[in-house]
Structures are given as structure tokens and as C-alpha cells.
Design a protein around this motif. Structure first.
Motif, PDB file in Angstrom:
ATOM      1  N   GLU A  25       0.628  -1.269  -0.267  1.00 57.73           N
ATOM      2  CA  GLU A  25      -0.202  -0.158   0.064  1.00 57.73           C
ATOM      3  C   GLU A  25       0.666   1.182   0.264  1.00 57.73           C
ATOM      4  O   GLU A  25       0.615   2.297  -0.493  1.00 57.73           O
ATOM      5  CB  GLU A  25      -0.527  -0.090   0.982  1.00 57.73           C
ATOM      6  N   LYS A  26       2.264   1.597   0.770  1.00 60.72           N
ATOM      7  CA  LYS A  26       3.067   2.456   0.098  1.00 60.72           C
ATOM      8  C   LYS A  26       3.790   2.636  -0.291  1.00 60.72           C
ATOM      9  O   LYS A  26       3.166   4.259  -0.992  1.00 60.72           O
ATOM     10  CB  LYS A  26       4.595   2.082   2.363  1.00 60.72           C
ATOM     11  N   GLN A  27       3.611   1.712  -1.438  1.00 60.63           N
ATOM     12  CA  GLN A  27       4.854   2.134  -2.426  1.00 60.63           C
ATOM     13  C   GLN A  27       3.455   2.267  -3.076  1.00 60.63           C
ATOM     14  O   GLN A  27       3.661   2.746  -4.681  1.00 60.63           O
ATOM     15  CB  GLN A  27       5.368   0.462  -3.064  1.00 60.63           C
ATOM     16  N   ARG A  28       2.197   1.004  -3.723  1.00 61.64           N
ATOM     17  CA  ARG A  28       1.248   2.247  -4.529  1.00 61.64           C
ATOM     18  C   ARG A  28       1.207   3.593  -4.221  1.00 61.64           C
ATOM     19  O   ARG A  28       1.181   4.361  -5.289  1.00 61.64           O
ATOM     20  CB  ARG A  28      -0.277   1.077  -4.226  1.00 61.64           C
ATOM     21  N   ALA A  29       0.778   4.181  -3.185  1.00 65.24           N
ATOM     22  CA  ALA A  29       0.715   5.269  -2.268  1.00 65.24           C
ATOM     23  C   ALA A  29       1.961   6.512  -3.783  1.00 65.24           C
ATOM     24  O   ALA A  29       1.429   7.613  -3.655  1.00 65.24           O
ATOM     25  CB  ALA A  29       0.270   5.177  -1.315  1.00 65.24           C
ATOM     26  N   ARG A  30       2.687   5.508  -3.211  1.00 66.57           N
ATOM     27  CA  ARG A  30       3.587   6.391  -4.039  1.00 66.57           C
ATOM     28  C   ARG A  30       4.144   6.568  -5.404  1.00 66.57           C
ATOM     29  O   ARG A  30       5.506   7.353  -5.827  1.00 66.57           O
ATOM     30  CB  ARG A  30       5.316   5.921  -2.662  1.00 66.57           C
ATOM     31  N   ALA A  31       3.580   5.585  -6.030  1.00 70.18           N
ATOM     32  CA  ALA A  31       3.369   5.490  -7.157  1.00 70.18           C
ATOM     33  C   ALA A  31       4.809   4.777  -7.601  1.00 70.18           C
ATOM     34  O   ALA A  31       4.741   5.119  -8.737  1.00 70.18           O
ATOM     35  CB  ALA A  31       3.042   6.910  -7.745  1.00 70.18           C
ATOM     36  N   LEU A  32       5.183   4.312  -7.017  1.00 69.56           N
ATOM     37  CA  LEU A  32       6.168   2.862  -7.080  1.00 69.56           C
ATOM     38  C   LEU A  32       5.980   1.633  -6.670  1.00 69.56           C
ATOM     39  O   LEU A  32       6.775   1.191  -8.385  1.00 69.56           O
ATOM     40  CB  LEU A  32       7.243   3.404  -5.430  1.00 69.56           C
ATOM     41  N   VAL A  33       4.511   1.344  -7.646  1.00 65.45           N
ATOM     42  CA  VAL A  33       4.138  -0.460  -8.238  1.00 65.45           C
ATOM     43  C   VAL A  33       4.259   0.499  -9.803  1.00 65.45           C
ATOM     44  O   VAL A  33       3.063   1.043  -9.933  1.00 65.45           O
ATOM     45  CB  VAL A  33       3.254  -0.411  -7.840  1.00 65.45           C
ATOM     46  N   VAL A  34       4.836  -0.186 -10.240  1.00 70.95           N
ATOM     47  CA  VAL A  34       4.514   0.013 -12.282  1.00 70.95           C
ATOM     48  C   VAL A  34       4.357  -0.812 -12.713  1.00 70.95           C
ATOM     49  O   VAL A  34       4.883  -2.101 -12.806  1.00 70.95           O
ATOM     50  CB  VAL A  34       5.555   0.781 -12.534  1.00 70.95           C
ATOM     51  N   CYS A  35       3.036  -0.448 -13.765  1.00 70.45           N
ATOM     52  CA  CYS A  35       2.732  -1.758 -14.460  1.00 70.45           C
ATOM     53  C   CYS A  35       4.222  -2.034 -15.335  1.00 70.45           C
ATOM     54  O   CYS A  35       4.506  -1.423 -16.188  1.00 70.45           O
ATOM     55  CB  CYS A  35       1.303  -1.381 -15.697  1.00 70.45           C
ATOM     56  N   PRO A  36       4.152  -3.301 -15.834  1.00 73.29           N
ATOM     57  CA  PRO A  36       5.868  -3.453 -16.749  1.00 73.29           C
ATOM     58  C   PRO A  36       5.601  -3.363 -18.197  1.00 73.29           C
ATOM     59  O   PRO A  36       6.203  -3.240 -18.495  1.00 73.29           O
ATOM     60  CB  PRO A  36       6.031  -4.949 -15.805  1.00 73.29           C
ATOM     61  N   GLN A  37       4.222  -3.493 -17.927  1.00 69.90           N
ATOM     62  CA  GLN A  37       3.704  -3.213 -19.823  1.00 69.90           C
ATOM     63  C   GLN A  37       3.644  -2.219 -20.634  1.00 69.90           C
ATOM     64  O   GLN A  37       4.929  -1.354 -21.383  1.00 69.90           O
ATOM     65  CB  GLN A  37       2.534  -4.130 -20.125  1.00 69.90           C
ATOM     66  N   CYS A  38       3.149  -1.423 -19.397  1.00 70.11           N
ATOM     67  CA  CYS A  38       2.655   0.258 -20.102  1.00 70.11           C
ATOM     68  C   CYS A  38       3.374   1.547 -19.174  1.00 70.11           C
ATOM     69  O   CYS A  38       3.421   2.095 -19.419  1.00 70.11           O
ATOM     70  CB  CYS A  38       1.442   0.382 -20.317  1.00 70.11           C
ATOM     71  N   GLY A  39       3.858   0.665 -17.967  1.00 73.67           N
ATOM     72  CA  GLY A  39       4.157   1.909 -17.532  1.00 73.67           C
ATOM     73  C   GLY A  39       3.500   3.094 -16.274  1.00 73.67           C
ATOM     74  O   GLY A  39       3.600   3.926 -15.968  1.00 73.67           O
ATOM     75  N   SER A  40       2.362   2.235 -15.976  1.00 69.58           N
ATOM     76  CA  SER A  40       1.003   3.209 -15.734  1.00 69.58           C
ATOM     77  C   SER A  40       1.606   3.045 -14.114  1.00 69.58           C
ATOM     78  O   SER A  40       1.474   1.643 -13.526  1.00 69.58           O
ATOM     79  CB  SER A  40       0.282   2.587 -15.721  1.00 69.58           C
ATOM     80  N   THR A  41       1.167   4.145 -12.994  1.00 68.92           N
ATOM     81  CA  THR A  41       0.917   3.275 -11.936  1.00 68.92           C
ATOM     82  C   THR A  41       0.141   3.356 -11.335  1.00 68.92           C
ATOM     83  O   THR A  41      -0.716   3.239  -9.908  1.00 68.92           O
ATOM     84  CB  THR A  41       1.708   4.477 -11.006  1.00 68.92           C
TER      85      THR A  41
END
Ligand SMILES: [Zn+2]
Length: 146
Positions: A25-41
Motif C-alpha cells: 500500500e505504501k509503495q502504491r501510494a507513492r506511485a512506485l508500483v508500476v505496470c511493466p507493460q505500459c508504465g502506468s502507476t
């Protein structure tokens, strides 16, 4: 480690490992979880229940990691991590195929704490996961596609 089945806003499914749901949750909130295909956070968990890795279940990790990946590690704070994401390639040391070796040294305080990036094989990346060494998989940016 907990394996999460994730999907971005474009319904690209992928898997990632996190130490805990709080870490995710922490990493997602900081936009650190990134889709490997399109780079979307804009990433969220799929309904599938997370799988906790214990013993032989680690084989499941094979599906979570690509054969080779561009990886990054950083030992700083969260704020630094955010900056890192934007300027990673400029401000981190390129260690190429020595990534896993260097990440391990940094994690165990055998090398100077610093940001690095490079490549790792699947086996190397899995070893880092098993040793609890944090690293991130860098998305392939649109400008890098041909
Ligand atoms: Zn995507």
C-alpha cells in the motif's frame, strides 16, 4: 514475502512481491508500483488471494519474474525513492550484469550505500527475493520501444 496478482488500468496483469500488505500500500501510494507493460502507476490488486511464500512454494516465484529484468536498488528514504524514480538512470551507478552481486553487498553493508541499476537474470533476481533484498523492476519506457 507475499505475492500479489496486480493489474493496471489497462488490465495488464502482472505479479509482484512485497514484504507485507502495508509495504504494498505504501509503495502504491507513492506511485512506485508500476505496470511493466505500459508504465502506468494506476495499479491495483486483482481479486485473487495473495500467496505467502513458504518453503517449496518459492517455485511460484518463477512466474513473478521475467527471464531478465532491469532492476534498481536504493537504500535511502521514501522521499529519496520518489526522486530516484524520475532520475534513476542519471543518478545511479550502472553496474550492468553485476547488479545482483552489488545489491547483495549493499544490503549486507559490504559496499558503500548507493543507488545502482543494472540487469539480473531470473535466477539472480529470485535469489534477491529469497534473501529479502529490496529491489524494483524498472518499466520499459515508451521512448525505449522500437
Ligand atoms: Zn499496463
Amino acid at each position: 514475502m507475499i505475492r500479489y496478482q496486480l493489474a493496471c488500468e489497462h488490465e495488464h496483469a502482472f505479479e509482484a512481491w512485497f514484504g507485507s500488505i502495508a509495504a504494498f500500500e505504501k509503495q502504491r501510494a507513492r506511485a512506485l508500483v508500476v505496470c511493466p507493460q505500459c508504465g502506468s502507476t494506476h495499479v491495483d490488486r486483482s481479486p485473487m488471494a495473495p500467496a505467502v511464500v513458504t518453503g517449496k512454494a518459492k517455485v511460484a516465484a518463477e512466474k513473478a519474474l521475467p527471464d531478465t529484468a532491469n532492476l534498481a536498488v536504493h537504500s535511502g528514504t521514501g522521499t529519496e525513492l520518489q526522486k530516484l524514480k524520475a532520475t534513476l538512470l542519471e543518478n545511479s551507478e550502472a553496474v550492468g550484469e553485476r547488479f545482483a552481486e552489488e545489491a547483495r553487498k549493499i544490503h549486507f553493508n559490504e559496499a558503500e550505500p548507493r543507488s545502482i541499476h543494472g540487469q539480473a537474470s531470473f535466477d539472480e533476481a529470485r535469489g534477491l527475493v529469497e534473501d529479502g533484498i529490496p529491489f524494483g523492476v524498472l518499466p520499459i519506457l515508451p521512448s525505449e520501444r522500437n
